[in-house]
Design a protein around this motif. Structure first.
Motif, PDB file in Angstrom:
ATOM      1  N   GLN A  19     -14.164  -3.999  -0.073  1.00 18.00           N
ATOM      2  CA  GLN A  19     -12.752  -3.654  -0.198  1.00 18.00           C
ATOM      3  C   GLN A  19     -12.382  -2.663   0.900  1.00 18.00           C
ATOM      4  O   GLN A  19     -13.223  -2.029   1.495  1.00 18.00           O
ATOM      5  CB  GLN A  19     -12.419  -3.100  -1.578  1.00 18.00           C
ATOM      6  CG  GLN A  19     -12.908  -1.697  -1.842  1.00 18.00           C
ATOM      7  CD  GLN A  19     -12.406  -1.186  -3.190  1.00 18.00           C
ATOM      8  OE1 GLN A  19     -11.821  -1.905  -3.968  1.00 18.00           O
ATOM      9  NE2 GLN A  19     -12.642   0.077  -3.449  1.00 18.00           N
ATOM     10  N   LYS A  24      -8.468  -1.948  -3.093  1.00 15.47           N
ATOM     11  CA  LYS A  24      -7.934  -3.300  -2.937  1.00 15.47           C
ATOM     12  C   LYS A  24      -6.626  -3.557  -3.667  1.00 15.47           C
ATOM     13  O   LYS A  24      -6.015  -4.590  -3.476  1.00 15.47           O
ATOM     14  CB  LYS A  24      -8.984  -4.332  -3.328  1.00 15.47           C
ATOM     15  CG  LYS A  24      -9.458  -4.259  -4.745  1.00 15.47           C
ATOM     16  CD  LYS A  24     -10.572  -5.251  -4.960  1.00 15.47           C
ATOM     17  CE  LYS A  24     -11.118  -5.155  -6.368  1.00 15.47           C
ATOM     18  NZ  LYS A  24     -12.155  -6.138  -6.584  1.00 15.47           N
ATOM     19  N   HIS A  25      -6.170  -2.637  -4.507  1.00 16.97           N
ATOM     20  CA  HIS A  25      -4.917  -2.847  -5.230  1.00 16.97           C
ATOM     21  C   HIS A  25      -3.816  -1.890  -4.800  1.00 16.97           C
ATOM     22  O   HIS A  25      -2.787  -1.792  -5.450  1.00 16.97           O
ATOM     23  CB  HIS A  25      -5.151  -2.725  -6.741  1.00 16.97           C
ATOM     24  CG  HIS A  25      -6.065  -3.772  -7.272  1.00 16.97           C
ATOM     25  ND1 HIS A  25      -5.733  -5.092  -7.346  1.00 16.97           N
ATOM     26  CD2 HIS A  25      -7.336  -3.689  -7.723  1.00 16.97           C
ATOM     27  CE1 HIS A  25      -6.734  -5.789  -7.831  1.00 16.97           C
ATOM     28  NE2 HIS A  25      -7.729  -4.955  -8.065  1.00 16.97           N
ATOM     29  N   PRO A  52      -7.440  -5.701   6.885  1.00 17.64           N
ATOM     30  CA  PRO A  52      -7.597  -6.330   5.579  1.00 17.64           C
ATOM     31  C   PRO A  52      -7.373  -7.838   5.692  1.00 17.64           C
ATOM     32  O   PRO A  52      -6.460  -8.282   6.376  1.00 17.64           O
ATOM     33  CB  PRO A  52      -6.505  -5.704   4.723  1.00 17.64           C
ATOM     34  CG  PRO A  52      -5.878  -4.638   5.533  1.00 17.64           C
ATOM     35  CD  PRO A  52      -6.274  -4.846   6.947  1.00 17.64           C
ATOM     36  N   ALA A  53      -8.209  -8.595   5.033  1.00 16.15           N
ATOM     37  CA  ALA A  53      -8.060 -10.054   4.990  1.00 16.15           C
ATOM     38  C   ALA A  53      -7.948 -10.474   3.530  1.00 16.15           C
ATOM     39  O   ALA A  53      -8.670  -9.989   2.672  1.00 16.15           O
ATOM     40  CB  ALA A  53      -9.260 -10.721   5.647  1.00 16.15           C
ATOM     41  N   VAL A  54      -7.015 -11.354   3.258  1.00 22.66           N
ATOM     42  CA  VAL A  54      -6.782 -11.832   1.896  1.00 22.66           C
ATOM     43  C   VAL A  54      -6.970 -13.339   1.882  1.00 22.66           C
ATOM     44  O   VAL A  54      -6.472 -14.043   2.762  1.00 22.66           O
ATOM     45  CB  VAL A  54      -5.344 -11.490   1.433  1.00 22.66           C
ATOM     46  CG1 VAL A  54      -5.075 -12.046   0.056  1.00 22.66           C
ATOM     47  CG2 VAL A  54      -5.120  -9.997   1.472  1.00 22.66           C
ATOM     48  N   THR A  55      -7.717 -13.818   0.906  1.00 27.66           N
ATOM     49  CA  THR A  55      -7.863 -15.255   0.732  1.00 27.66           C
ATOM     50  C   THR A  55      -7.274 -15.639  -0.625  1.00 27.66           C
ATOM     51  O   THR A  55      -7.316 -14.866  -1.571  1.00 27.66           O
ATOM     52  CB  THR A  55      -9.336 -15.689   0.794  1.00 27.66           C
ATOM     53  OG1 THR A  55     -10.058 -15.002  -0.227  1.00 27.66           O
ATOM     54  CG2 THR A  55      -9.936 -15.370   2.145  1.00 27.66           C
ATOM     55  N   ILE A  56      -6.739 -16.832  -0.695  1.00 29.17           N
ATOM     56  CA  ILE A  56      -6.143 -17.320  -1.928  1.00 29.17           C
ATOM     57  C   ILE A  56      -6.827 -18.616  -2.307  1.00 29.17           C
ATOM     58  O   ILE A  56      -6.983 -19.504  -1.482  1.00 29.17           O
ATOM     59  CB  ILE A  56      -4.624 -17.547  -1.747  1.00 29.17           C
ATOM     60  CG1 ILE A  56      -3.957 -16.234  -1.343  1.00 29.17           C
ATOM     61  CG2 ILE A  56      -4.004 -18.126  -3.008  1.00 29.17           C
ATOM     62  CD1 ILE A  56      -2.518 -16.374  -0.933  1.00 29.17           C
TER      63      ILE A  56
END
Length: 83
Positions: A19, A24-25, A52-56
């Motif tokens: 994170q 992370k939030h 930061p990288a976000v995956t869905i």
């Protein structure tokens, strides 16, 4: 792979953080917030050097995956009926 991080921690970590230093939030858009609110072990990390990288994922596939390997997540459910 980040060799310095791998040697400092475990070799299987590959130097990847699980994170961002500010959690992370928490919202990434506020510079002052990112600098002031960090985990104790990440206080020396420059937040401007973190991408930061976000995956869905598909929600149903993700829920099944979380039932098989729940990591640090916990929730009230019957593993025999819901997983």
């Amino acid at each position: 792979q980040n060799q310095d991080r791998m040697s400092k921690y475990e070799p299987f970590s590959f130097g990847v953080r699980w994170q961002v230093p500010w959690g992370k939030h928490n919202p990434p858009g506020n510079y002052e917030f990112r600098q002031a609110h960090k985990a104790a072990k990440d206080k020396d990390i420059d937040s401007n050097s973190v991408l930061p990288a976000v995956t869905i994922r598909d929600p149903f596939g993700w829920m099944g995956s979380m039932c098989r390997h729940h990591y640090t997540a916990t929730w009230p459910h019957d593993e025999h009926r819901h997983c």
